[in-house]
Design a protein around this motif. Sequence first.
Motif, PDB file in Angstrom:
ATOM      1  N   LYS A   1      26.341  36.082 -43.476  1.00 19.71           N
ATOM      2  CA  LYS A   1      26.011  37.506 -43.469  1.00 19.71           C
ATOM      3  C   LYS A   1      24.505  37.708 -43.271  1.00 19.71           C
ATOM      4  N   THR A   2      23.720  36.885 -43.972  1.00 25.47           N
ATOM      5  CA  THR A   2      22.270  36.995 -43.834  1.00 25.47           C
ATOM      6  C   THR A   2      21.847  36.663 -42.415  1.00 25.47           C
ATOM      7  N   GLN A   3      22.434  35.592 -41.875  1.00 22.96           N
ATOM      8  CA  GLN A   3      22.072  35.196 -40.513  1.00 22.96           C
ATOM      9  C   GLN A   3      22.463  36.276 -39.507  1.00 22.96           C
ATOM     10  N   TYR A   4      23.597  36.909 -39.744  1.00 21.39           N
ATOM     11  CA  TYR A   4      24.004  38.000 -38.857  1.00 21.39           C
ATOM     12  C   TYR A   4      23.032  39.173 -38.979  1.00 21.39           C
ATOM     13  N   ASP A   5      22.707  39.511 -40.225  1.00 24.82           N
ATOM     14  CA  ASP A   5      21.814  40.652 -40.462  1.00 24.82           C
ATOM     15  C   ASP A   5      20.447  40.440 -39.812  1.00 24.82           C
ATOM     16  N   TYR A   6      20.004  39.184 -39.769  1.00 23.71           N
ATOM     17  CA  TYR A   6      18.719  38.904 -39.132  1.00 23.71           C
ATOM     18  C   TYR A   6      18.869  38.616 -37.640  1.00 23.71           C
ATOM     19  N   GLY A   7      20.062  38.763 -37.139  1.00 24.65           N
ATOM     20  CA  GLY A   7      20.283  38.571 -35.707  1.00 24.65           C
ATOM     21  C   GLY A   7      20.243  37.123 -35.266  1.00 24.65           C
ATOM     22  N   LEU A   8      20.442  36.184 -36.193  1.00 27.18           N
ATOM     23  CA  LEU A   8      20.343  34.774 -35.836  1.00 27.18           C
ATOM     24  C   LEU A   8      21.662  34.219 -35.330  1.00 27.18           C
ATOM     25  N   ILE A   9      22.725  34.800 -35.797  1.00 26.27           N
ATOM     26  CA  ILE A   9      24.020  34.214 -35.477  1.00 26.27           C
ATOM     27  C   ILE A   9      25.015  35.337 -35.260  1.00 26.27           C
ATOM     28  N   ARG A  10      25.961  35.082 -34.419  1.00 26.33           N
ATOM     29  CA  ARG A  10      26.992  36.060 -34.182  1.00 26.33           C
ATOM     30  C   ARG A  10      28.288  35.292 -34.010  1.00 26.33           C
ATOM     31  N   ILE A  11      29.198  35.476 -34.939  1.00 26.47           N
ATOM     32  CA  ILE A  11      30.478  34.800 -34.804  1.00 26.47           C
ATOM     33  C   ILE A  11      31.322  35.666 -33.894  1.00 26.47           C
ATOM     34  N   TYR A  12      31.749  35.100 -32.794  1.00 28.79           N
ATOM     35  CA  TYR A  12      32.501  35.903 -31.843  1.00 28.79           C
ATOM     36  C   TYR A  12      33.982  35.923 -32.167  1.00 28.79           C
ATOM     37  N   GLU A  13      34.418  34.789 -32.703  1.00 26.27           N
ATOM     38  CA  GLU A  13      35.857  34.654 -32.778  1.00 26.27           C
ATOM     39  C   GLU A  13      36.211  33.836 -33.990  1.00 26.27           C
ATOM     40  N   MET A  14      37.380  34.154 -34.492  1.00 30.79           N
ATOM     41  CA  MET A  14      37.888  33.365 -35.609  1.00 30.79           C
ATOM     42  C   MET A  14      39.382  33.362 -35.409  1.00 30.79           C
ATOM     43  N   VAL A  15      39.972  32.164 -35.418  1.00 33.39           N
ATOM     44  CA  VAL A  15      41.412  32.094 -35.166  1.00 33.39           C
ATOM     45  C   VAL A  15      42.051  31.157 -36.178  1.00 33.39           C
ATOM     46  N   VAL A  16      43.206  31.558 -36.634  1.00 36.60           N
ATOM     47  CA  VAL A  16      43.892  30.807 -37.679  1.00 36.60           C
ATOM     48  C   VAL A  16      45.103  30.101 -37.081  1.00 36.60           C
ATOM     49  N   ASN A  17      45.233  28.817 -37.393  1.00 37.38           N
ATOM     50  CA  ASN A  17      46.382  28.050 -36.943  1.00 37.38           C
ATOM     51  C   ASN A  17      47.606  28.455 -37.753  1.00 37.38           C
ATOM     52  N   SER A  18      48.411  29.355 -37.203  1.00 37.69           N
ATOM     53  CA  SER A  18      49.633  29.774 -37.886  1.00 37.69           C
ATOM     54  C   SER A  18      50.571  30.343 -36.838  1.00 37.69           C
ATOM     55  N   ASN A  19      51.780  30.581 -37.239  1.00 36.28           N
ATOM     56  CA  ASN A  19      52.753  31.172 -36.319  1.00 36.28           C
ATOM     57  C   ASN A  19      53.389  32.384 -36.990  1.00 36.28           C
ATOM     58  N   PRO A  20      53.093  33.608 -36.539  1.00 34.13           N
ATOM     59  CA  PRO A  20      52.189  33.965 -35.451  1.00 34.13           C
ATOM     60  C   PRO A  20      50.724  33.658 -35.791  1.00 34.13           C
ATOM     61  N   ALA A  21      49.939  33.380 -34.753  1.00 32.99           N
ATOM     62  CA  ALA A  21      48.526  33.094 -34.967  1.00 32.99           C
ATOM     63  C   ALA A  21      47.779  34.380 -35.299  1.00 32.99           C
ATOM     64  N   HIS A  22      46.729  34.238 -36.123  1.00 35.04           N
ATOM     65  CA  HIS A  22      45.889  35.386 -36.441  1.00 35.04           C
ATOM     66  C   HIS A  22      44.516  35.174 -35.848  1.00 35.04           C
ATOM     67  N   ALA A  23      44.033  36.185 -35.125  1.00 38.30           N
ATOM     68  CA  ALA A  23      42.698  36.059 -34.557  1.00 38.30           C
ATOM     69  C   ALA A  23      41.911  37.321 -34.886  1.00 38.30           C
ATOM     70  N   PHE A  24      40.616  37.161 -35.024  1.00 39.91           N
ATOM     71  CA  PHE A  24      39.765  38.300 -35.371  1.00 39.91           C
ATOM     72  C   PHE A  24      38.768  38.547 -34.250  1.00 39.91           C
ATOM     73  N   LEU A  25      38.622  39.813 -33.903  1.00 38.46           N
ATOM     74  CA  LEU A  25      37.648  40.214 -32.887  1.00 38.46           C
ATOM     75  C   LEU A  25      36.629  41.129 -33.543  1.00 38.46           C
ATOM     76  N   LEU A  26      35.385  41.053 -33.078  1.00 42.64           N
ATOM     77  CA  LEU A  26      34.346  41.920 -33.629  1.00 42.64           C
ATOM     78  C   LEU A  26      34.462  43.317 -33.029  1.00 42.64           C
ATOM     79  N   ASP A  27      34.499  44.324 -33.911  1.00 34.40           N
ATOM     80  CA  ASP A  27      34.698  45.677 -33.389  1.00 34.40           C
ATOM     81  C   ASP A  27      33.435  46.246 -32.735  1.00 34.40           C
ATOM     82  N   ASN A  28      32.296  45.552 -32.875  1.00 34.11           N
ATOM     83  CA  ASN A  28      31.115  46.071 -32.175  1.00 34.11           C
ATOM     84  C   ASN A  28      30.763  45.248 -30.941  1.00 34.11           C
ATOM     85  N   ASN A  29      31.684  44.401 -30.523  1.00 35.81           N
ATOM     86  CA  ASN A  29      31.512  43.720 -29.238  1.00 35.81           C
ATOM     87  C   ASN A  29      31.987  44.628 -28.107  1.00 35.81           C
ATOM     88  N   SER A  30      31.402  44.412 -26.950  1.00 38.28           N
ATOM     89  CA  SER A  30      31.861  45.192 -25.811  1.00 38.28           C
ATOM     90  C   SER A  30      33.233  44.704 -25.375  1.00 38.28           C
TER      91      SER A  30
END
Lengths: 516, 382
Positions: free
Chosen positions: A78-107
């Motif tokens: 969170k700190t790294q994101y707040d300082y603009g150092l890091i941006r996690i684009y994607e997060m995906v969970v190995n499951s069936n059905p699979a769960h994936a997260f998208l950033l709502d402030n990405n284009s």
Amino acid sequence: MNKNESSEEYRSAENPSEYSQLEQGISHIWEIAREYGLDPFPTHFEMVPPDIMSEMGSYGIPGHFSHWTYGRAFHILKTQYDYGLIRIYEMVVNSNPAHAFLLDNNSLAINLKVAAHVNAHVDFFKNNFLFQETQRNMPTLSSLRAERIREYENKYGTAAIEQFLDACLTITEHINPGKFNRLSPSDQLSKWKNEFKTQKKPKRTEFDEIYELDPLFKKSTQETKPGKMPFPLHPDKDILGFIRDFAPDLEDWQRDVIDIVREESYYFYPQARTKIMNEGWASFWHAQIMQEMRHRGHITPAQAEEWWIVHQGVVQPMKDRLNPYFFGYVMFHYLSEYFNGQLTDEETDWLRVHDYPTYPRYHGDFKNSPGLQEIRRIMMTNDDASFIGDYFNAIPARRMQAYLYDTEEGGNETSYVITTTDWDQVRDYLVAERANNGRPYIVVQNADFEDRQELLLHHQFDGRELDAGYVKKTLPYLYYLWNRPVHLVTVSDDRIIQHTFDSHGRLSEDIIGKVE
Amino acid sequence: MNIERFNFTVSGRDWELHRKGPVDAHRHAEKVKQAIKDSLPEIINHGDLITADPNTRKIIRIPIRSLELPDFRFGSGGEGIGTGEGEEGDVIGTRPGEGQGDGQAGDQPGVEYYEVDLTIEELKEMVFEDLGLPYIEPKKSHQEVSQDLNFDNLAHRPHFSNIDLMRTALENMKRNAQERGIPIMGDFSEEDIWVRTWKETNIEVSNAVVLVMADGSGSMDTDFKKYIVRSFTWWMVEALRFIYPHVEIVFIFHDTNAYEVDEHEFFSRGMSGGTMCSSANQMAIDIIHQRYSPDEYNVYPFHFSDGDNYDSDNEVCLRLVQELLSLNVNQYAYIQIGDDHWARLMALYQNKISHPRFHGLHINNKEDLYPALKEVLDAERE
């Protein structure tokens, strides 16, 4: 990232037209992916703000149980994101059905690129051989487990649970990957007794010659007193499982907590073992799919430029470490070109000179190419170690300009100096580094050491020494679990060292032999 | 969306209700705080904390090794793999050598440092909490009286240097209005002129000086002993700042000779060799005579030692301490850190001095610190 901006983006993401654009785009991606033979589980995408993304990234599974180490990871992200150092684009969970997260402030363009990446990850999860045994209902299980841990917290106090989880998490990597199911403790014991009775002296097998290369081997056989069954009869690599089954003083809830940690460890194990392949596969495909999206006019040239810039950032080479996205991306690119006979003349010459098989140049559509079939086969049947061991050679090494470096102390600074650019040395280094997922191979050798129910662990030495400081910090946690003195035998400076944490809370280190 | 055909769904649920991160992050923050507390003796040993201006919000940056659970791992040999331009033998990067606790965070992967910023106020709070010391209540004690001038009065007297123009003009206009019927300014006479004058008021101004003496022999050079000296002095100075608006601190460091040093040197200097406690007491007496007359200052000499002193010097010390007490210092404390039963100086002091302002104090562990401070301060309040 400006706060106002992100909340504005969030609102617009809730706006139905934005959603339908995204859904439209993802449906094109799914269609293209299917044409290329990608075969993912049904996938659920969740649009979340950055804070939630950081949280998902630190816990690994939605609904995961609480522990301060995840809080720490979350705080850092969170700190790294707040300082603009890091941006996690994607997060995906190995499951069936699979769960994936998208950033709502990405284009839109970036989220489409991420969705293509996710598609290939889920394809990998579904089809790579290592994942076939993983629990595909993990998010549900994880929530149920978290609920159980919460109940224990209410019953026994958060401090007790935290202390116990701390201890379990220090040895979370010590499982036996090939062997998830264990017999009940009594069945294990009777099986050992039977085995021991009928065959007192273990038959000498052709493998003993290999085992005898282990400097600790001789020592361990001498220790066994005649007539007394060793406990365990065979060294057990699944330390978590062994402690759950045989630690003398554990309560039921503590065994349950060990189970929870152990099952998660088995769940995450294949991911650690295929990091390079998995990221390489996903990066290769997001690039392939997004280019196709552009060809078919589903995205504009401006959007194409946008995802390309992010892609360049993801697969960029790093001077001082291996970027798995970059490494895997270059490898799959090379392999598809290799099997399609599309390498440069210079590269093909190298293959010929070194007696590698070469393939005729393929001119058709990539979708039907032998290269595509081959990389899919390779994806399904390898882990990182075999992937690198079998397929890394001078060509990808040169393409990624790989080298090994070492540190040199000089004056008041430390320099990193390239020691070699030989591809075979790089390959051997990478493969060796991946043995046992890069973790020391440690087994329970004797759980009735000195006839006092003390726990004796053996580190199977492969030339890499343990960090003695960490051994000393970890043993107290093992003592806490085992509730008797614990010992770890390892090798340092050609001497066999026994680290001990005794019942007075004292750490000691004894030299018990020399490596011959 | 045709889910059957494409097998995916998109939604934007609100996850706020399912969150654990902030709670667990808070738990982690608590553990960080605990880690700082655990290394307080080490932390307060660098930086000039006692003499730092209490009004500035000075920030101390504390590097603490990132909190992590240990595990069995390989020692890092420093080698690795990288990608990019370069041939065998090329240097791809450098890193400064191991700094000495100057907050230089390592940029090597795997070695994570947390840098925690603390204000002196927060650090003090932690030290006091760690040592079980309460916050100090203001309490008036010795007061010196001096005079001050307050221009809060007016006088009808022609003394032009302090003329009050406004009042004078007003009076002139009033008189003109009375005498001529027009309120204009002009035709000043002596009776119009008002000057500002003063009243002599007594205000309480008081000064105090703390003379911190410490034995610099090698045996005193441990983090614990420095922690005690520093926190005792710190707390004392804080307490005295409640009583006196102005507190000065003099650091005297001694082996067989005494030296007046600044705070930094006082805590960083280590020395081997003999010990003569009399040298410090003699210097304290000299400094009091030269700069801090007990008529103008409240004087608090404190002597820290581990009890190790030349036997022949003990009698000299006794005489000097008695001399200090006769100079009318406020409180004299001899503080022995560590339990040295062979230390004769303490026994001698305690047998021979019965002065109510002398305190012989033993500090063997953290718990002894508060009673010791209390004894000195309680005596001060009586």
